[in-house]
Scaffold this active site. Structure first.
Site, PDB file in Angstrom:
ATOM      1  N   CYS A   1      60.041 -17.192  89.829  1.00 29.04           N
ATOM      2  CA  CYS A   1      61.263 -16.615  90.395  1.00 29.04           C
ATOM      3  C   CYS A   1      62.344 -16.663  89.312  1.00 29.04           C
ATOM      4  CB  CYS A   1      61.669 -17.404  91.632  1.00 29.04           C
ATOM      5  SG  CYS A   1      63.170 -16.780  92.394  1.00 29.04           S
TER       6      CYS A   1
ATOM      7  N   CYS B   1      76.965 -15.102  91.298  1.00 31.22           N
ATOM      8  CA  CYS B   1      76.707 -13.862  92.039  1.00 31.22           C
ATOM      9  C   CYS B   1      78.017 -13.385  92.653  1.00 31.22           C
ATOM     10  CB  CYS B   1      75.679 -14.126  93.140  1.00 31.22           C
ATOM     11  SG  CYS B   1      75.007 -12.642  93.910  1.00 31.22           S
TER      12      CYS B   1
ATOM     13  N   CYS C   1      76.793 -13.827 100.136  1.00 36.52           N
ATOM     14  CA  CYS C   1      75.999 -13.876 101.368  1.00 36.52           C
ATOM     15  C   CYS C   1      76.203 -15.260 101.990  1.00 36.52           C
ATOM     16  CB  CYS C   1      74.520 -13.629 101.078  1.00 36.52           C
ATOM     17  SG  CYS C   1      74.222 -11.986 100.385  1.00 36.52           S
TER      18      CYS C   1
ATOM     19  N   GLU D   1      68.840 -21.031  87.331  1.00 34.92           N
ATOM     20  CA  GLU D   1      67.615 -21.659  87.807  1.00 34.92           C
ATOM     21  C   GLU D   1      66.435 -20.717  87.659  1.00 34.92           C
ATOM     22  OE1 GLU D   1      69.931 -24.131  91.305  1.00 34.92           O
ATOM     23  OE2 GLU D   1      68.163 -22.966  91.819  1.00 34.92           O
TER      24      GLU D   1
ATOM     25  N   CYS E   1      68.233 -22.001  96.595  1.00 31.74           N
ATOM     26  CA  CYS E   1      68.576 -21.384  95.313  1.00 31.74           C
ATOM     27  C   CYS E   1      70.038 -21.667  94.978  1.00 31.74           C
ATOM     28  CB  CYS E   1      68.335 -19.883  95.406  1.00 31.74           C
ATOM     29  SG  CYS E   1      68.933 -18.983  93.996  1.00 31.74           S
TER      30      CYS E   1
ATOM     31  N   CYS F   1      73.601 -18.211 101.596  1.00 35.29           N
ATOM     32  CA  CYS F   1      73.051 -18.429 100.262  1.00 35.29           C
ATOM     33  C   CYS F   1      73.941 -19.367  99.461  1.00 35.29           C
ATOM     34  CB  CYS F   1      72.908 -17.090  99.538  1.00 35.29           C
ATOM     35  SG  CYS F   1      72.324 -17.273  97.840  1.00 35.29           S
TER      36      CYS F   1
HETATM   37  N1  SAH Z   1      70.530 -10.746  95.262  1.00 36.11           N
HETATM   38  C1  SAH Z   1      69.119 -10.581  95.517  1.00 36.11           C
HETATM   39  C2  SAH Z   1      68.237 -11.659  94.934  1.00 36.11           C
HETATM   40  C3  SAH Z   1      68.681 -13.085  95.111  1.00 36.11           C
HETATM   41  S1  SAH Z   1      68.524 -13.785  96.748  1.00 36.11           S
HETATM   42  C4  SAH Z   1      68.868 -10.426  96.984  1.00 36.11           C
HETATM   43  O1  SAH Z   1      69.803 -10.560  97.765  1.00 36.11           O
HETATM   44  O2  SAH Z   1      67.744 -10.120  97.367  1.00 36.11           O
HETATM   45  C5  SAH Z   1      66.795 -13.946  96.938  1.00 36.11           C
HETATM   46  C6  SAH Z   1      66.352 -14.246  98.380  1.00 36.11           C
HETATM   47  O3  SAH Z   1      66.639 -15.601  98.728  1.00 36.11           O
HETATM   48  C7  SAH Z   1      67.057 -13.387  99.390  1.00 36.11           C
HETATM   49  O4  SAH Z   1      66.163 -12.804 100.291  1.00 36.11           O
HETATM   50  C8  SAH Z   1      67.926 -14.378 100.095  1.00 36.11           C
HETATM   51  O5  SAH Z   1      68.152 -13.953 101.377  1.00 36.11           O
HETATM   52  C9  SAH Z   1      67.126 -15.646 100.043  1.00 36.11           C
HETATM   53  N2  SAH Z   1      67.931 -16.844 100.286  1.00 36.11           N
HETATM   54  C10 SAH Z   1      69.088 -17.178  99.693  1.00 36.11           C
HETATM   55  N3  SAH Z   1      69.542 -18.350 100.162  1.00 36.11           N
HETATM   56  C11 SAH Z   1      68.642 -18.781 101.069  1.00 36.11           C
HETATM   57  C12 SAH Z   1      68.565 -19.941 101.896  1.00 36.11           C
HETATM   58  N4  SAH Z   1      69.491 -20.884 101.878  1.00 36.11           N
HETATM   59  N5  SAH Z   1      67.484 -20.055 102.704  1.00 36.11           N
HETATM   60  C13 SAH Z   1      66.523 -19.114 102.717  1.00 36.11           C
HETATM   61  N6  SAH Z   1      66.553 -17.996 101.966  1.00 36.11           N
HETATM   62  C14 SAH Z   1      67.610 -17.822 101.152  1.00 36.11           C
END
Ligand code: SAH
Length: 368
Positions: A107, A114, A118, A94, A343, A121
């Site tokens: 972005c 990945c 997390c 994306e 995302c 995410c």
């Molecule tokens: N791996 C990197 C970049 C990808 S995530 C990192 O962890 O920073 C990019 C951002 O999107 C991160 O801050 C993550 O916490 C946020 N993010 C991912 N899923 C999310 C969600 N469902 N709601 C809000 N923020 C989210």
């Protein structure tokens, strides 16, 4: 027959020069080509009119100037655009453009899937398929420029002014390709996005943070999300490898961090999990002494997610505490909510569609 021509997008200046030398072309040809590819956005060699016609034909036999194809393109009511970009091997990521009053942020993804898992995410629910090559990272910027009609690379009034490496994947787990791509994106005779307008977001790959600062000197964003190791171990499992004390030390010593170039701490607001006033106060203590701002991100829900977004009141109270301690703490209202905001959601939807063998539905949604 498969197209075995080499893609020039993603080659460094030196690599492009080597290709030209191998063809017996003069060194300045590489510079002309660079200009056509990255400043003009030209992908058709035949249109590269500063090159001799026979040379253009020879180039077209050996090379392509390719970017990923938009498998789907969605536009939100708020102007946010989201593309599902498909690479030559069929893998997809994306890429999102977020227009704002005074800037437009793209972005960009760094990996297909990945490894970090997390918990909040959506991309974390997809397994890692592969790293993106430098050309596939640069290709996202070029595909966005194509769609926005922003060639030749404008100096003023750009719709695409800022880049965040904040899409799918962990950029510091694909450092070499990300570094190569960033150098191409920065090049003043090409895409020409300034260093101050590029931000790399990491979940905290501590040993690579210093290198990123020293070699790329881009802005740093840290996905913090918790103020104790106990909770962060759960939300961001990478914390078990690089706990908070080490992560914050890497931020304190990040080359180039200053009040003019603050580190961004991202903090996703999860109801009843990490959003109490006590945690806001602990956050302020944790980042004391670091030139920083805190982006509070309301959790973007996705089907089956084990969390809810904090209430507006809880987010406000949290922001007030952080603000009162002298840190800017803007609430990053989610954009493009009507178009699969979290995302990784667009990609998952597309995979589901293909599994149920309804590729026609996919195609129907492709119209930009
Ligand atoms: N791996 C990197 C970049 C990808 S995530 C990192 O962890 O920073 C990019 C951002 O999107 C991160 O801050 C993550 O916490 C946020 N993010 C991912 N899923 C999310 C969600 N469902 N709601 C809000 N923020 C989210």
């Amino acid at each position: 027959m498969a197209d075995d021509r080499k893609n020039l997008v993603g080659l460094s200046r030196d690599e492009l020069a080597a290709e030209m030398a191998a063809m017996g072309a003069a060194p300045f040809r590489a510079r002309q080509l660079w200009h056509w590819i990255y400043h003009r956005g030209e992908s058709d060699f035949a249109a590269m009119t500063t090159l001799a016609k026979p040379f253009r034909a020879e180039l077209a036999q050996r090379y392509v100037v390719a970017r990923p194809a938009a498998a789907r393109a969605l536009v939100s009511a708020d102007g946010t655009r989201k593309w599902l970009l498909r690479f030559a091997d069929g893998q997809e990521v994306e890429c999102v453009h977020i227009p704002e009053e005074d800037r437009g942020t793209l972005c960009v993804s760094s990996q297909v899937g990945c490894t970090l898992t997390c918990k909040f995410c959506h991309t974390g629910t997809q397994r890692l398929v592969r790293n993106l090559a430098a050309g596939e990272i640069v290709g996202q910027v070029m595909a966005a420029r194509d769609a926005l009609g922003e060639w030749p690379s404008p100096k003023d009034d750009r719709q695409l002014t800022n880049i965040v490496l904040m899409g799918m994947g962990e950029p510091l787990y694909n450092y070499d390709n990300v570094a190569k791509a960033v150098k191409i994106i920065l090049d003043a005779e090409g895409l020409s996005v300034s260093r101050r307008k590029i931000t790399l977001s990491t979940a905290g790959v501590v040993p690579m943070i210093r290198r990123c600062g020293a070699e790329l000197a881009v802005n740093l964003a840290i996905s913090l999300h918790a103020v104790t190791d106990e909770l962060r171990d759960v939300l961001v499992p990478l914390n078990k490898k690089y706990p908070l004390a080490e992560l914050l030390e890497a931020c304190r010593t990040y080359p180039g961090a200053s009040n003019a170039r603050r580190i961004t701490f991202e903090y996703v607001m999860l109801k009843g999990v990490n959003d109490s006033p006590a945690e806001a106060r602990a956050l302020v203590r944790l980042i004391a002494g670091i030139p920083a701002k805190v982006n509070l991100i309301p959790f973007n829900p996705w089907p089956g997610a084990p969390f809810e977004c904090s209430s507006d009141r809880a987010i406000e109270a949290f922001a007030d505490i952080v603000n009162a301690s002298g840190y800017a703490s803007p609430v990053r209202t989610p954009r493009g909510r009507d178009i699969l905001a979290a995302c990784g959601q667009l990609k998952s939807e597309s995979v589901k569609l293909r599994r149920s063998e309804r590729p026609a539905a996919d195609a129907a949604a492709t119209a930009p």
